[in-house]
Scaffold this motif. Structure first.
Motif, PDB file in Angstrom:
ATOM      1  N   MET A   1      -0.950 -14.389   5.485  1.00  0.00           N
ATOM      2  CA  MET A   1      -1.388 -13.896   4.208  1.00  0.00           C
ATOM      3  C   MET A   1      -2.465 -12.849   4.427  1.00  0.00           C
ATOM      4  O   MET A   1      -3.327 -12.978   5.267  1.00  0.00           O
ATOM      5  N   THR A   2      -2.440 -11.790   3.669  1.00  0.00           N
ATOM      6  CA  THR A   2      -3.431 -10.736   3.717  1.00  0.00           C
ATOM      7  C   THR A   2      -4.549 -11.072   2.749  1.00  0.00           C
ATOM      8  O   THR A   2      -4.300 -11.553   1.661  1.00  0.00           O
ATOM      9  N   THR A   3      -5.793 -10.815   3.157  1.00  0.00           N
ATOM     10  CA  THR A   3      -6.907 -11.015   2.236  1.00  0.00           C
ATOM     11  C   THR A   3      -7.698  -9.732   2.127  1.00  0.00           C
ATOM     12  O   THR A   3      -7.745  -8.946   3.062  1.00  0.00           O
ATOM     13  N   SER A   4      -8.315  -9.525   0.964  1.00  0.00           N
ATOM     14  CA  SER A   4      -9.101  -8.325   0.733  1.00  0.00           C
ATOM     15  C   SER A   4     -10.254  -8.641  -0.190  1.00  0.00           C
ATOM     16  O   SER A   4     -10.280  -9.675  -0.826  1.00  0.00           O
ATOM     17  N   THR A   5     -11.167  -7.699  -0.296  1.00  0.00           N
ATOM     18  CA  THR A   5     -12.297  -7.830  -1.198  1.00  0.00           C
ATOM     19  C   THR A   5     -12.257  -6.686  -2.185  1.00  0.00           C
ATOM     20  O   THR A   5     -12.161  -5.536  -1.785  1.00  0.00           O
ATOM     21  N   LEU A   6     -12.346  -6.963  -3.467  1.00  0.00           N
ATOM     22  CA  LEU A   6     -12.386  -5.926  -4.495  1.00  0.00           C
ATOM     23  C   LEU A   6     -13.744  -5.980  -5.146  1.00  0.00           C
ATOM     24  O   LEU A   6     -14.113  -6.970  -5.722  1.00  0.00           O
ATOM     25  N   THR A   7     -14.510  -4.921  -4.968  1.00  0.00           N
ATOM     26  CA  THR A   7     -15.802  -4.886  -5.617  1.00  0.00           C
ATOM     27  C   THR A   7     -15.568  -4.368  -7.012  1.00  0.00           C
ATOM     28  O   THR A   7     -15.245  -3.233  -7.190  1.00  0.00           O
ATOM     29  N   ALA A   8     -15.718  -5.186  -7.931  1.00  0.00           N
ATOM     30  CA  ALA A   8     -15.568  -4.893  -9.329  1.00  0.00           C
ATOM     31  C   ALA A   8     -16.476  -5.842 -10.062  1.00  0.00           C
ATOM     32  O   ALA A   8     -17.558  -6.094  -9.608  1.00  0.00           O
ATOM     33  N   PRO A   9     -16.023  -6.422 -11.108  1.00  0.00           N
ATOM     34  CA  PRO A   9     -16.913  -7.207 -11.928  1.00  0.00           C
ATOM     35  C   PRO A   9     -17.255  -8.571 -11.406  1.00  0.00           C
ATOM     36  O   PRO A   9     -16.510  -9.149 -10.693  1.00  0.00           O
ATOM     37  N   PRO A  10     -18.432  -9.095 -11.795  1.00  0.00           N
ATOM     38  CA  PRO A  10     -18.479 -10.511 -11.982  1.00  0.00           C
ATOM     39  C   PRO A  10     -17.949 -10.624 -13.396  1.00  0.00           C
ATOM     40  O   PRO A  10     -18.675 -10.352 -14.347  1.00  0.00           O
ATOM     41  N   ALA A 122       9.132  -0.668  -0.181  1.00  0.00           N
ATOM     42  CA  ALA A 122      10.584  -0.802  -0.294  1.00  0.00           C
ATOM     43  C   ALA A 122      11.121  -1.868   0.672  1.00  0.00           C
ATOM     44  O   ALA A 122      12.212  -2.383   0.480  1.00  0.00           O
ATOM     45  N   ARG A 123      10.348  -2.232   1.683  1.00  0.00           N
ATOM     46  CA  ARG A 123      10.783  -3.223   2.670  1.00  0.00           C
ATOM     47  C   ARG A 123      10.574  -4.670   2.242  1.00  0.00           C
ATOM     48  O   ARG A 123      11.129  -5.568   2.840  1.00  0.00           O
ATOM     49  N   GLY A 124       9.711  -4.905   1.293  1.00  0.00           N
ATOM     50  CA  GLY A 124       9.447  -6.279   0.890  1.00  0.00           C
ATOM     51  C   GLY A 124       8.074  -6.430   0.275  1.00  0.00           C
ATOM     52  O   GLY A 124       7.416  -5.445  -0.057  1.00  0.00           O
ATOM     53  N   ALA A 125       7.631  -7.672   0.165  1.00  0.00           N
ATOM     54  CA  ALA A 125       6.357  -7.968  -0.483  1.00  0.00           C
ATOM     55  C   ALA A 125       5.627  -9.065   0.281  1.00  0.00           C
ATOM     56  O   ALA A 125       6.252  -9.918   0.902  1.00  0.00           O
ATOM     57  N   ARG A 126       4.318  -9.017   0.226  1.00  0.00           N
ATOM     58  CA  ARG A 126       3.456 -10.023   0.852  1.00  0.00           C
ATOM     59  C   ARG A 126       2.354 -10.384  -0.125  1.00  0.00           C
ATOM     60  O   ARG A 126       1.871  -9.533  -0.862  1.00  0.00           O
ATOM     61  N   PRO A 127       1.899 -11.649  -0.129  1.00  0.00           N
ATOM     62  CA  PRO A 127       0.780 -12.019  -0.993  1.00  0.00           C
ATOM     63  C   PRO A 127      -0.491 -11.293  -0.558  1.00  0.00           C
ATOM     64  O   PRO A 127      -0.677 -11.032   0.638  1.00  0.00           O
ATOM     65  N   THR A 154       0.592  -8.140  11.102  1.00  0.00           N
ATOM     66  CA  THR A 154       1.914  -8.627  10.700  1.00  0.00           C
ATOM     67  C   THR A 154       2.349  -8.000   9.382  1.00  0.00           C
ATOM     68  O   THR A 154       3.487  -7.558   9.239  1.00  0.00           O
ATOM     69  N   ASP A 155       1.430  -7.957   8.411  1.00  0.00           N
ATOM     70  CA  ASP A 155       1.763  -7.347   7.121  1.00  0.00           C
ATOM     71  C   ASP A 155       2.029  -5.850   7.260  1.00  0.00           C
ATOM     72  O   ASP A 155       2.963  -5.322   6.666  1.00  0.00           O
ATOM     73  N   ILE A 156       1.209  -5.164   8.064  1.00  0.00           N
ATOM     74  CA  ILE A 156       1.417  -3.738   8.294  1.00  0.00           C
ATOM     75  C   ILE A 156       2.780  -3.520   8.948  1.00  0.00           C
ATOM     76  O   ILE A 156       3.542  -2.642   8.549  1.00  0.00           O
ATOM     77  N   ALA A 157       3.103  -4.328   9.960  1.00  0.00           N
ATOM     78  CA  ALA A 157       4.380  -4.192  10.672  1.00  0.00           C
ATOM     79  C   ALA A 157       5.562  -4.412   9.733  1.00  0.00           C
ATOM     80  O   ALA A 157       6.538  -3.662   9.775  1.00  0.00           O
ATOM     81  N   GLU A 158       5.485  -5.435   8.895  1.00  0.00           N
ATOM     82  CA  GLU A 158       6.615  -5.748   8.022  1.00  0.00           C
ATOM     83  C   GLU A 158       6.757  -4.809   6.830  1.00  0.00           C
ATOM     84  O   GLU A 158       7.870  -4.536   6.385  1.00  0.00           O
ATOM     85  N   LEU A 159       5.639  -4.295   6.323  1.00  0.00           N
ATOM     86  CA  LEU A 159       5.705  -3.475   5.114  1.00  0.00           C
ATOM     87  C   LEU A 159       5.625  -1.979   5.358  1.00  0.00           C
ATOM     88  O   LEU A 159       6.217  -1.201   4.618  1.00  0.00           O
ATOM     89  N   LEU A 160       4.881  -1.541   6.382  1.00  0.00           N
ATOM     90  CA  LEU A 160       4.569  -0.121   6.511  1.00  0.00           C
ATOM     91  C   LEU A 160       4.949   0.561   7.812  1.00  0.00           C
ATOM     92  O   LEU A 160       5.377   1.695   7.810  1.00  0.00           O
ATOM     93  N   ALA A 161       4.696  -0.087   8.944  1.00  0.00           N
ATOM     94  CA  ALA A 161       4.763   0.583  10.244  1.00  0.00           C
ATOM     95  C   ALA A 161       6.188   0.843  10.718  1.00  0.00           C
ATOM     96  O   ALA A 161       7.134   0.173  10.322  1.00  0.00           O
ATOM     97  N   ARG A 162       6.290   1.824  11.590  1.00  0.00           N
ATOM     98  CA  ARG A 162       7.565   2.096  12.260  1.00  0.00           C
ATOM     99  C   ARG A 162       7.904   0.902  13.145  1.00  0.00           C
ATOM    100  O   ARG A 162       7.007   0.234  13.669  1.00  0.00           O
ATOM    101  N   GLY A 170      -4.340  -2.553  15.928  1.00  0.00           N
ATOM    102  CA  GLY A 170      -5.219  -3.714  16.080  1.00  0.00           C
ATOM    103  C   GLY A 170      -4.754  -4.885  15.230  1.00  0.00           C
ATOM    104  O   GLY A 170      -3.870  -4.748  14.381  1.00  0.00           O
ATOM    105  N   ALA A 171      -5.380  -6.046  15.414  1.00  0.00           N
ATOM    106  CA  ALA A 171      -4.982  -7.270  14.721  1.00  0.00           C
ATOM    107  C   ALA A 171      -5.124  -7.160  13.205  1.00  0.00           C
ATOM    108  O   ALA A 171      -4.362  -7.773  12.464  1.00  0.00           O
ATOM    109  N   THR A 172      -6.100  -6.381  12.758  1.00  0.00           N
ATOM    110  CA  THR A 172      -6.300  -6.185  11.321  1.00  0.00           C
ATOM    111  C   THR A 172      -6.681  -4.739  11.048  1.00  0.00           C
ATOM    112  O   THR A 172      -7.089  -4.007  11.959  1.00  0.00           O
ATOM    113  N   ALA A 173      -6.547  -4.355   9.798  1.00  0.00           N
ATOM    114  CA  ALA A 173      -7.003  -3.045   9.337  1.00  0.00           C
ATOM    115  C   ALA A 173      -7.856  -3.279   8.095  1.00  0.00           C
ATOM    116  O   ALA A 173      -7.556  -4.149   7.284  1.00  0.00           O
ATOM    117  N   GLN A 174      -8.924  -2.521   7.977  1.00  0.00           N
ATOM    118  CA  GLN A 174      -9.826  -2.634   6.840  1.00  0.00           C
ATOM    119  C   GLN A 174      -9.333  -1.734   5.708  1.00  0.00           C
ATOM    120  O   GLN A 174      -8.951  -0.590   5.942  1.00  0.00           O
TER     121      GLN A 174
END
Length: 184
Positions: A1-10, A122-127, A154-162, A170-174
């Motif tokens: 699973m991919t995780t991210s931080t969105l700076t927006a509201p409390p 177009a290749r698929g979706a990930r949470p 893994t998410d980059i490989a499945e959704l975006l990368a050649r 690297g293992a992750t991308a920011q």
């Protein structure tokens, strides 16, 4: 699973219910990745569209973002060649990277709001889970949101990368997402 931080509201306090449209010229998605294990490369996707639907019940609010895969640039011809050679983004992944939120969750132990949704090509979706960490900047009928997060190799490989490019990344991308929205 991919995780991210969105700076927006409390919360989405200060935002009138309704649709808020992305202002493309004032929005971008940056991707900071390690290539070949050592070289840090930051590229940015400069073409974006989408909207935020603010509901009267904040927890029912939703965001939709689409970023053009062809708009990836580092701002440097030499680094653009490295980004292209890395295979980080394969044109066959489709013309857009999309994020569609499914739920907004009040602050938990971290004190930050979370958004859960789906990242797709177009290749698929990930949470994809985003953390909301700062209030939106509301000025002159416009709102500014800032997102930060992490996408796995893994998410980059499945959704975006050649094909085969995952070994070069690297293992992750920011992720760093800056979105300006205007009320429709």
């Amino acid at each position: 699973m991919t995780t991210s931080t969105l700076t927006a509201p409390p919360g989405l306090d200060g935002l009138a219910p309704g649709r808020w449209a992305v202002v493309p010229a004032r929005s971008r998605l940056a991707l900071d990745a390690r290539v070949l294990g050592r070289v840090g490369v930051q590229g940015r996707f400069t073409q974006m569209a989408g909207h935020l639907d603010v509901a009267a019940d904040q927890l029912a609010s939703r965001i939709r973002i689409a970023v053009s895969t062809a708009s990836l640039t580092s701002g440097s011809r030499r680094l653009d060649a490295l980004l292209d050679a890395s295979g980080l983004v394969d044109p066959s992944a489709g013309p857009a990277i999309r994020y569609r939120s499914a739920a907004l969750h009040p602050p938990g132990a971290t004190g930050r709001w979370r958004v859960t949704g789906t990242l797709s090509t177009a290749r698929g979706a990930r949470p994809l889970a985003l953390e909301l960490t700062a209030p939106p900047a509301v000025r002159g009928g416009r709102v500014r949101l800032h997102a930060r997060g992490v996408v796995t190799r893994t998410d980059i490989a499945e959704l975006l990368a050649r094909p085969g490019a995952a070994g070069l990344i690297g293992a992750t991308a920011q992720l760093d997402l800056q979105v300006e929205l205007a009320s429709e």
